[in-house]
Enzyme design. Structure first.
Site, mmCIF file in Angstrom:
data_model
loop_
_atom_site.group_PDB
_atom_site.id
_atom_site.type_symbol
_atom_site.label_atom_id
_atom_site.label_comp_id
_atom_site.label_asym_id
_atom_site.label_seq_id
_atom_site.Cartn_x
_atom_site.Cartn_y
_atom_site.Cartn_z
ATOM 1 N N SER A 1 38.665 59.836 25.023
ATOM 2 C CA SER A 1 39.272 58.764 25.814
ATOM 3 C C SER A 1 39.155 59.049 27.308
ATOM 4 O O SER A 1 39.109 58.129 28.117
ATOM 5 C CB SER A 1 40.736 58.573 25.426
ATOM 6 O OG SER A 1 41.480 59.753 25.630
ATOM 7 N N GLU A 2 39.088 60.338 27.663
ATOM 8 C CA GLU A 2 38.944 60.674 29.084
ATOM 9 C C GLU A 2 38.160 61.970 29.255
ATOM 10 O O GLU A 2 38.359 62.944 28.519
ATOM 11 C CB GLU A 2 40.325 60.847 29.725
ATOM 12 C CG GLU A 2 40.440 60.255 31.102
ATOM 13 C CD GLU A 2 40.506 58.742 31.071
ATOM 14 O OE1 GLU A 2 39.849 58.123 31.928
ATOM 15 O OE2 GLU A 2 41.210 58.179 30.216
ATOM 16 N N THR A 3 37.246 61.958 30.215
ATOM 17 C CA THR A 3 36.617 63.174 30.722
ATOM 18 C C THR A 3 37.006 63.281 32.183
ATOM 19 O O THR A 3 36.833 62.327 32.947
ATOM 20 C CB THR A 3 35.089 63.133 30.564
ATOM 21 O OG1 THR A 3 34.760 63.111 29.168
ATOM 22 C CG2 THR A 3 34.443 64.358 31.201
#
Length: 296
Positions: A47-49
Site C-alpha cells: 500500500s505504501e513505499t
C-alpha cells in the site's frame, strides 16, 4: 545502484498483521528519477513505499531531520501515517539512531516522531476535522458503500479528500466487518476527484463487541477504502485517523482515544488530540524483512 530496503508491519507488534510498508534509505535523491521512485513502489506492490532521504548528509544513525516521500503502487501521496511509523521504527530500532526525536520534512509539512514504549512510535500530524456532507451529493457512492438504513451521518475532509461515513449505533462489530463494498464500482460512482478515500466508522462499546484482546474498549473502529489511489482496502491508515480522530473527539468530548482499524490484518492506534490543531498518533511496529533493492 544498491538501495537498502526494509519491510515493516506498522500499528501492530505482531508480524503479518497491521499495515506493511517498504522503507527505502536514499543517500542521494538525484540518482533516482520520479519514474524510478514510482517503479520501485509498483514493484514492491504494498500500500505504501516510503523514501527516507538524507538531504543534510548527516547519516541515518546520527541525523535527526530527513526528507520523506510516500508512493502507492500507482501514485505519490502527501501523507501516510503507517509508512511514517515504519520509517521511524527502522531509524530508531534497526539503525539505532541516537536522536530523541526525528523530524521528517514532507509535502504536508514537518512531521515529528518520537520513541514510545514499548517499541512504539508517536507521530505528530496535522489534525483534519471533517465537516457535515450532504448525502444527496454522494448518493451514488453511498449506495455502494453502505445500506441507507445503516448510515448515521456523512462528513467530508476537504484537506485530505476523505469521506467519513458513520454507521448507526445499533450496528455491531460483526455487521461492520461484514461489509464488502465493490471498490471498482466506488471509483465509477465517484470520478470527479473530490473523494480519494472513504472511511467507514462505528462507535465502540463493549456491547457491540468493540474491545481488544485484553478487554479494553475501543472508542471507535473504522475501515478505509482508497481504490482511487490503487488501494482497495488499506490494512491500517494513520492519515485517516487525523480525520476520524477529530470527528470522534468532537462527538465523544474526549481528547484521548483508542481505535482499531478492522481490516483483515487489523491494527490499533492511540490518539491524542492537541490544542494546537495537531494530533499525536501512537502505534507499534514489527520489522519483518531487510535487504537490498538492485537498480540498474
Amino acid at each position: 545502484m544498491e538501495l537498502p530496503i526494509y519491510t515493516v508491519d506498522a500499528f501492530t507488534d505482531v508480524p503479518f498483521q497491521g499495515n506493511p510498508a517498504a522503507v527505502c534509505l536514499v543517500n542521494n535523491e538525484k540518482l533516482l528519477s520520479e519514474e524510478k521512485l514510482q517503479q520501485i513502489a509498483a514493484e514492491m506492490n504494498l500500500s505504501e513505499t516510503v523514501y527516507i532521504i538524507d538531504t543534510q548528509q548527516t547519516g541515518f544513525t546520527l541525523g535527526d531531520r530527513f526528507r520523506i516521500r510516500w508512493f502507492t503502487p500507482t501514485n505519490e501521496v502527501n501523507l501516510c501515517g503507517h509508512a511514517t511509523v515504519a520509517s521511524a521504527s527502522v531509524l530508531f530500532y534497526q539503525l539505532n539512531n541516537q536522536s530523541d526525536r526525528i523530524t521528517f520534512d514532507s509535502a504536508s509539512g514537518p512531521l515529528i516522531t518520537e520513541r514510545a514504549q514499548p517499541n512504539g512510535i508517536t507521530m505528530n500530524f496535522p489534525l483534519n476535522p471533517p465537516e457535515r456532507q450532504d448525502e444527496e451529493e454522494m448518493s451514488k457512492l453511498l449506495q455502494i458503500v453502505l445500506p441507507k438504513n445503516k448510515i448515521h451521518s456523512l462528513h467530508y475532509s476537504q484537506s485530505t479528500k476523505k469521506l467519513l461515513v458513520r454507521m448507526t449505533d445499533h450496528c455491531t462489530r460483526l455487521d461492520f466487518e461484514s461489509l464488502r463494498p465493490d471498490t471498482t464500482a466506488m471509483m465509477n460512482a465517484e470520478s470527479t476527484g473530490k473523494v480519494k478515500g472513504v472511511i467507514i466508522t462505528l462507535k465502540g462499546t463493549i456491547d457491540n463487541g468493540c474491545v481488544d484482546k485484553t478487554g479494553e474498549e475501543y472508542d471507535f473502529i473504522s475501515r478505509y477504502f482508497a481504490p482511487w489511489n490503487g488501494i482497495p482496502e488499506d490494512p491500517v491508515t494513520g492519515s485517516a485517523h487525523t480525520v476520524s480522530g477529530a470527528y470522534w473527539s468532537d462527538v465523544l468530548k474526549k481528547k484521548s482515544l483508542y481505535a482499531r482499524q478492522c481490516s483483515k490484518r487489523g491494527g490499533d492506534i492511540r490518539i491524542q488530540i492537541k490544542d494546537d490543531g495537531r494530533v499525536n498518533l501512537t502505534g507499534q511496529s514489527a520489522i519483518v524483512l531487510k535487504g537490498t533493492f538492485m537498480i540498474s
